[in-house]
Design a protein around this motif. Structure first.
Motif, short mmCIF file in Angstrom:
data_model
loop_
_atom_site.label_atom_id
_atom_site.label_comp_id
_atom_site.label_asym_id
_atom_site.label_seq_id
_atom_site.Cartn_x
_atom_site.Cartn_y
_atom_site.Cartn_z
N THR A 1 0.84 -1.19 0.00
CA THR A 1 0.00 0.00 0.00
C THR A 1 0.88 1.24 0.00
N THR A 2 0.26 2.40 -0.23
CA THR A 2 0.99 3.66 -0.29
C THR A 2 1.76 3.93 0.99
N HIS A 3 1.21 3.52 2.15
CA HIS A 3 1.81 3.85 3.44
C HIS A 3 2.47 2.63 4.09
N ASP A 4 2.85 1.65 3.31
CA ASP A 4 3.45 0.43 3.84
C ASP A 4 4.88 0.71 4.30
N LEU A 5 5.11 0.54 5.60
CA LEU A 5 6.44 0.80 6.17
C LEU A 5 7.13 -0.49 6.60
N LEU A 6 6.65 -1.64 6.12
CA LEU A 6 7.20 -2.91 6.55
C LEU A 6 8.70 -3.02 6.25
N GLY A 7 9.10 -2.63 5.05
CA GLY A 7 10.51 -2.68 4.68
C GLY A 7 11.36 -1.81 5.60
N LEU A 8 10.84 -0.64 5.92
CA LEU A 8 11.56 0.27 6.81
C LEU A 8 11.65 -0.30 8.23
N MET A 9 10.58 -0.96 8.69
CA MET A 9 10.62 -1.59 10.03
C MET A 9 11.69 -2.66 10.09
N PHE B 1 20.03 11.24 14.74
CA PHE B 1 20.84 10.66 15.80
C PHE B 1 22.30 11.12 15.65
N GLU B 2 23.15 10.56 16.45
CA GLU B 2 24.56 10.98 16.47
C GLU B 2 25.14 11.00 15.06
N GLY B 3 25.79 12.12 14.75
CA GLY B 3 26.38 12.28 13.42
C GLY B 3 25.39 12.73 12.38
N GLY B 4 24.17 13.13 12.81
CA GLY B 4 23.16 13.59 11.86
C GLY B 4 22.46 12.47 11.11
N ARG B 5 22.61 11.23 11.60
CA ARG B 5 22.01 10.09 10.92
C ARG B 5 20.49 10.07 11.11
N ASN B 6 19.79 9.68 10.06
CA ASN B 6 18.33 9.52 10.12
C ASN B 6 17.96 8.23 9.42
N PRO B 7 17.08 7.40 10.02
CA PRO B 7 16.77 6.09 9.43
C PRO B 7 16.10 6.16 8.07
N ILE B 8 15.25 7.16 7.85
CA ILE B 8 14.58 7.25 6.54
C ILE B 8 15.60 7.64 5.47
N ASP B 9 16.46 8.61 5.78
CA ASP B 9 17.49 8.99 4.82
C ASP B 9 18.33 7.77 4.44
N ASP B 10 18.73 7.01 5.46
CA ASP B 10 19.58 5.84 5.23
C ASP B 10 18.84 4.78 4.42
N TYR B 11 17.58 4.55 4.77
CA TYR B 11 16.80 3.51 4.07
C TYR B 11 16.57 3.88 2.61
N LEU B 12 16.16 5.11 2.36
CA LEU B 12 15.90 5.52 0.98
C LEU B 12 17.18 5.47 0.14
#
Length: 453
Positions: free
Chosen positions: A3-11, A70-81
């Protein structure tokens, strides 16, 4: 198909070693203090709250983690994408990007169009209400309800993210006080509270904490505040049933009741029992966990109980043992041989609530719906008109008329009226006269219509 809002991969991605510690830190910020205070495990929340609310709360914390650096400016969405974005649809990538910059806030709901949209006024950042496009939630939202949520913009349309928490008035006060404390704000009028985005982002865990600290004690204790009537008598609902004697007709009973000055007929089968002595102020216990109130007629005359003819039985309904004794003596003397020995049933507030069906049930009144609605609305008109000149706890024990004379008081009066409307709208049966009552005249009477938004 996703679906449009599926975050399973990100989880799944957040389960990687380089993100697990950061996610756990966020979870601890949202749940740690409450779990320590209540000596519960996170898994036990599902047993108490239900799986739906446990997962909703987890979702609120997870979305908070997605919006943090988080430390070092890390963000999970940035990293995942960057690493896995090619696996997702354009719509999902857009939604994730919107979550990346989202903020949890507290909103007041108005102008609900079920299945389509509602207006949301940000109570923490201020500004005008915004239009939110939402299908499912609008079918259960009520006017003036408060929700904690993240509103994100996708393709020029504002929508709700996944974690949405309904906030009671108690949870709202807890949140407001907590936000002021952790952001260093003084205890000023709620209408003047205006947080910057950075401060609101820092306060994200407190939404979960406030909701839990309100919900858990209620579910663990399941206690009600002590309730008393105008005379300070504990609420104990009595129903005294007078069977008609052989040879007695309802008309004979009605003729006798017409001679009792304390009884005022509302219909051919229904009477209000009024206090004939000079009205005295409502007894105030002076305790925050004690509620004192009663019903009055127009002009402030207290209603001591109701009398109704049902299937050949005259029924007296009152809310205390003392009134049951007075009413029984009154009717026995007035009706004499027309009725037999009365039978009394007693219920506590808890028993009365437990005896009600969980959802809307069939109407029990013998009156036509339009007549019943008119009588109930007239009773509410009288009750609320008398309250306008009586002290109200939510208004600092000032009367609504007195509070509405100051700028700060006007905001408090608007909050009070919104609370009344919300409680009315939450009635389990939308067709019940209590749910359809129109509060517009009170807004006009107190000259606060401009705050009804």
């Amino acid at each position: 198909m996703k679906t449009t809002h599926d975050l399973l991969g990100l989880m799944k991605f957040m389960g990687r070693d380089n993100w697990q510690g950061d996610l756990q830190d966020v979870m601890d910020a949202h749940f740690g203090a409450v779990l320590d205070e209540t000596d519960l495990d996170f898994e036990e929340l599902g047993d108490i709250l239900g799986d739906h609310w446990q997962m909703t709360l987890w979702g609120c914390a997870f979305e908070d983690a997605l919006s943090q650096e988080f430390e070092g400016g890390r963000n999970p969405i940035d990293d995942y994408l960057k690493r896995r974005g090619w696996k997702e649809s354009a719509q999902t990538r857009t939604y994730m990007t919107a979550l990346r910059s989202s903020l949890m806030s507290l909103y007041e709901v108005s102008e609900i169009v079920p299945g389509q949209s509602f207006l949301a006024r940000d109570l923490l950042r201020g500004g005008d209400p915004v239009l939110v496009h939402e299908g499912t939630a609008t079918k259960t939202l009520h006017l003036w309800e408060k929700i904690a949520a993240r509103i994100v913009e996708i393709g020029g349309r504002r929508i709700l993210a996944g974690g949405v928490l309904p906030f009671s008035s108690e949870a709202t006060d807890f949140l407001m006080d907590g936000v002021r404390e952790i952001t260093g704000k003084s205890k000023r009028s709620r209408a003047k509270l205006h947080l910057e985005d950075d401060a609101l982002r820092m306060a994200a865990p407190f939404f979960t904490i406030a909701w839990l600290m309100d919900a858990l004690p209620k579910l663990l204790r399941q206690t009600l505040p002590e309730m008393r009537n105008r005379d300070g008598e504990a609420f104990l609902f009595h129903e005294v049933r007078f069977p008609l004697a052989e040879g007695a007709a309802p008309g004979d009973v009605a003729a006798r009741l017409a001679t009792v000055t304390a009884l005022e007929p509302a219909s051919e089968r229904f009477w209000n029992w009024l206090e004939t002595k000079p009205a005295k102020p409502i007894h105030r216990a002076g305790k925050p966990d004690v509620l004192s109130f009663d019903v009055t007629m127009e002009g402030g005359v207290p209603v001591l109980g109701n009398i109704e003819m049902k299937d050949g039985v005259l029924v007296l309904a009152v809310n205390s043992a003392a009134r049951a004794a007075r009413g029984t003596e009154l009717l026995s003397e007035a009706l004499d041989w027309l009725v037999r020995t009365p039978l009394t049933s007693i219920q506590t507030v808890e028993q009365l609530m437990a005896s009600r069906p969980p959802g809307p049930g069939p109407r029990q009144s013998d009156l036509p719906p339009d007549v019943e609605a008119r009588l109930v609305h007239e009773m509410l008109d009288r009750q609320y008109r008398s309250i306008l000149d009586e002290p109200v706890g939510m208004l600092g024990n000032k009367s609504p008329r007195a509070a509405a004379r100051s700028k700060a008081g006007r905001y408090k009066v608007a909050e009070w009226l919104k609370y009344l409307e919300l409680q009315s709208a939450r009635h389990p049966d939308p067709a019940d006269p209590m749910a359809s009552y129109d509060f517009t005249w009170i807004w006009r009477e107190l000259k606060v219509e401009d705050l009804r938004r």
